[in-house]
Design an enzyme around this catalytic site. Structure first.
Site: not given
Lengths: 38, 544
Positions: B76, B105, B141, B168-169, B252, B254, B256, B267, B301-302, B327, B330, B449
């Site tokens: 998932h 293009d 994951w 690809s990315s 991390h 990722e 963002y 925005s 922090h993870h 943040t 924003k 979890r």
């Protein structure tokens, strides 16, 4: 104007800039192995 | 360029049949392919989430065995992140970045085709693991060793799929950077670009810097399992915790990558429906750049509970809290943009407002998790699941939905049904809170979890969460019907070139539907189409 040419002449061409960015990505990838193999 | 050549290009439409989609190098075609791909992946990942919620509807094991449950949580996440949100944002970038900067293009159209067509193969490989001996990958994951090294036949397929997604990315990101830096229309200086373009420029740099790190980490997992290396195997002198550091050095930023394009979308939408220019354009750009920089120095922090020196815990705690500053800038600017605006509440605006409220809620629970001593309690609990789903579903996914409602009339030339769109928003907003808000309480009460069974005292919160999840999934059919029937099948009212009264930007200067080729000749940019208003030159006349 060709899409292959930058509109600002001071910039590298599209292909050259893409190759530079690709080289940065590959450097990060291989640097991982160098650092981790120490 | 000769006249003859020009007229040849004007007549050049898409090829017919399936080969149009396989061979296309057109940014609009590829944007459409990316969006359809993401739509299918969201559906598959959504089904997996329903399997998870079905099992968690009541305590005890009733529907699936624990191994398959673990496989569902893992798949998932991988599918929603790499198959859903990232390709959806890439699809939006494909469609909108060239049109927004006045380019014909993307810079490297063939690379663009390759970057997309890698993805169906990557996800076929990944999904095929569900039918293999030992089942699909089931270690989460995050793929922490040594657990992930126990994966069966699925292991190399998962690693190869991740490599393909990464290629690809990276190719997509390189394309976006080159297009933005080299192909802007004359007069479109960097600080005049729409914020969606800015958000994607910064995201693309994050992708180029971090995807190779993930690729390196999973390659080392592969060699640890099959080629006798010991990068992360303690028995051979390796360090499993090092994998966690490397993974989150990718992981991390990722996070963002999954949210910065959303900032750009919100925005764009809020000023349109507040009939005002965006408040604090420059500070929005600097805030995104600051968030991107900070994303590289907060990864641990993870893993507060892994056992770090106190100085490390403190550094990562304070650095993480620092992210609240840009943040907050924003969120303040979005609210200030709406202040005294002539607001209307069409569906894209409703989803953008839902984003501002609910993403901020996810941000606050993120701040709670950033407090290292408190994290020892929250870590690996359902509180974390609630936190990141608030950031990703009413955050990233709502922004994608908002963007598609906003630009789909431009793409197809037909309006969606506004009433149905509003129904979709309210059903989704209620369902999402039903699904994820109770998970905060289950987590704070101690529910871990990634488990298929739980203690009976968590039952009530889980029942509400499961009902909410099914409710949310069913509500999305109103969206699918609205988009497919009214826009894709063209049953809706015809859309004008400038679909929204308050919209500014080059994309609204071309007809709806947008022609197959746009801005073959660089456009002349008028002041009224520039979305940026800078704070400093007070002498600049107001356009309000």
């Amino acid at each position: 104007m060709s899409d292959q040419e930058p509109r600002n002449k001071k910039r590298p061409s599209n292909v050259r800039l893409a190759l530079m960015l690709g080289a940065v990505a590959l450097t990060f990838y291989f640097a991982m192995f160098v650092v981790m193999s120490r | 360029m000769s006249e003859h050549h020009d007229s040849h290009h004007d007549d050049h439409g898409p090829e017919k049949g399936i080969m149009r989609w396989i061979k296309t190098t057109n940014h609009k075609d590829l944007g459409t392919l990316y969006l359809w791909f993401a739509f299918i992946m969201f559906f598959i990942g959504g089904i997996m989430s329903l399997i998870i919620r079905l099992e968690l509807f009541s305590p005890g094991l009733q529907w699936v065995n624990p191994e398959f449950f673990n496989s569902m949580t893992t798949m998932h996440a991988l599918i929603m992140i790499f198959g859903g949100v990232m390709p959806a944002f890439t699809g939006l970038a494909n469609w909108m970045v060239p049109m927004m900067v006045g380019a014909s293009d993307l810079a490297l159209p063939r690379v663009n085709n390759w970057g997309f067509w890698i993805l169906p193969f990557a996800f076929t490989l990944l999904l095929s693991t569900l039918f293999m001996d030992g089942g699909g990958p089931a270690s989460g994951w995050t793929m922490y060793p040594p657990l992930v090294l126990q994966t069966g036949d699925a292991f190399p397929f998962m690693i190869f799929a991740i490599h393909l997604m990464g290629i690809s990315s990276i190719t997509g990101a390189i394309n976006v950077v080159v297009t933005i830096l080299n192909m802007r229309a004359p007069g479109m200086t960097l600080l005049k670009m729409p914020l969606f373009v800015w958000s994607w420029l910064i995201t693309a740099y994050l992708l180029i810097a971090t995807m190779p790190v993930l690729a390196g980490a999973v390659t080392m997992l592969l060699t640890d399992k099959y080629f006798g290396t010991s990068f992360f195997t303690a028995a051979g002198g390796g360090d499993p915790v090092m994998f966690q550091h490397i993974f989150w050095f990718f992981g991390h930023p990722e996070v963002y990558i999954l949210i910065l394009p959303a900032f750009g979308i919100v925005s764009t939408i809020i000023p349109t429906f507040a009939l005002k220019t965006l408040f604090g354009y420059d500070s929005m750009v600097y805030a995104m750049a600051s968030i991107a920089f900070l994303s590289f120095i907060v990864w641990a922090h993870h893993m507060f509970t892994v056992g770090m020196p106190l100085a490390g815990e403190l550094f990562f705690m304070f650095a993480t809290m620092l992210i609240a500053v840009p943040t907050g800038v924003k969120v303040f600017n979005w609210v200030a943009t709406m202040w005294r605006g002539s607001m209307t509440f069409e569906t894209p605006m409703l989803f953008a407002l839902g984003f501002v409220f609910l993403f901020t809620l996810g941000g606050f629970s993120g701040l709670m998790l950033a407090i290292a001593p408190a994290d020892f309690q929250y870590h690996d609990s359902y509180f974390v699941v609630a936190h990141f789903h608030y950031v990703l579903v009413p955050g990233a996914v709502f922004s994608i939905i908002a963007a598609i409602y906003y630009w789909l009339p431009k793409w197809t030339g037909h309006m969606y049904n506004e009433t149905l769109g509003k129904v979709h928003f309210w059903l989704s907003a209620i369902a999402i809170n039903l699904t994820f808000f109770p998970q905060h309480f289950a987590g704070l009460a101690g529910m871990p979890r990634r488990i298929p069974d739980y203690a009976v005292q968590f039952t009530d919160w889980n029942v509400i969460s499961s009902v909410g999840a099914f409710f949310f999934f069913i509500a999305q059919f109103t969206m699918a019907y609205n988009w497919i029937v009214n826009c894709v099948m063209r049953k809706g009212a015809a859309a004008p070139a400038r679909v929204w009264e308050g919209a500014h930007g080059l994309e609204w200067t071309v007809p709806s539907p947008a022609p197959y080729h746009t801005f073959e000749t660089p456009p002349v940019i008028s002041d009224s189409e520039i979305t940026a208003v800078h704070d400093e030159p007070a002498a600049e006349p107001s356009r309000a």
